[in-house]
Design a protein around this motif. Structure first.
Motif: not given
Length: 236
Positions: A20, A23-25, A27-28, A30, A35, A38, A200
């Motif tokens: 996760e 993925w967050r780093y 995909c968005f 951020l 991250v 979050m 991405h």
């Protein structure tokens, strides 16, 4: 990811948290510290440097697996190059996508002459193992010269506006470049952007071209593929 071994073995955090964070780093838009914040809001204490290491260690494997699992690339290639700054010096990011918007490959180089164009063509042909039916580029003369010297039989269309979709695909890179302030070296830029572009793009589903129900179906398929790639399907 291989199903015969556990790539997360020996790590303090489980697969769900590591995947996760990656993925967050990617995909968005951020930062590593965002991250970290979050995850901290969920009671997970992990430093941004650890997240950086996860991105380097696991991100490449995830990106490569997504690439292997993806559909066969199209036969119409759109090529474009934009400048990026590395330690204050101007470099060029070469990018190729197909007619479906799938990123075929990228290459960071210090020049955008014929030699640089030939190097990018060779990288594409070696990786994809076939020549395109159509090449679409802007009016940079290096493309035509490289195509001629390499004796590619593809139809070559040179027009500023035909190449808009490839120019648009640079936008996530621009956002990342601003977020990261700068790239430290061409090697670091190549490594990071190769991972970032693949992950991405996997979640960019061209929502404006499909209905809401089609989008939800495509989104669920993309998330399911991500769970398989990261090994979460086996864990759960």
């Amino acid at each position: 990811m291989s199903t015969t071994s556990n790539p997360y073995r020996g790590f303090r955090f489980p697969a769900e948290i590591i995947s996760e964070a990656v993925w967050r780093y990617h995909c968005f838009s951020l930062s590593l510290r965002e991250v970290e914040l979050m995850l901290a809001a969920r009671g997970i204490e992990v430093s941004y440097e650890t997240i950086r290491e996860w991105g380097l260690r696991f991100g490449r494997d995830f990106a490569n697996t997504l690439k292997r699992r993806g559909p066969k690339p199209g036969d119409k290639w759109f090529l474009d190059e934009v400048f990026i700054r590395i330690r204050g010096k101007q470099h060029y990011l070469w990018r190729a996508i197909d007619q479906n918007g799938v990123v075929l490959d990228i290459l960071v180089q210090s020049r955008r002459n014929t030699k640089a164009a030939k190097r990018f063509f060779r990288k594409l042909l070696k990786e994809l193992r076939y020549a395109p039916r159509v090449l679409v580029t802007d009016k940079l003369k290096s493309y035509a010269a490289a195509k001629r010297e390499m004796k590619l039989g593809s139809e070559h269309r040179q027009c500023r506006y035909l190449n808009n979709r490839c120019e648009v695909s640079h936008q996530p890179t621009r956002q990342r470049e601003q977020q990261m302030k700068r790239f430290k070296s061409s090697r670091q830029a190549q490594r990071f952007l190769s991972i970032h572009s693949r992950i991405h793009t996997h979640f960019q589903l061209r929502r404006h071209l499909i209905s809401a129900s089609e989008y939800r179906t495509a989104r669920n398929c993309a998330l399911a593929a991500w769970r398989e790639v990261t090994g979460l399907a086996q864990v759960s």
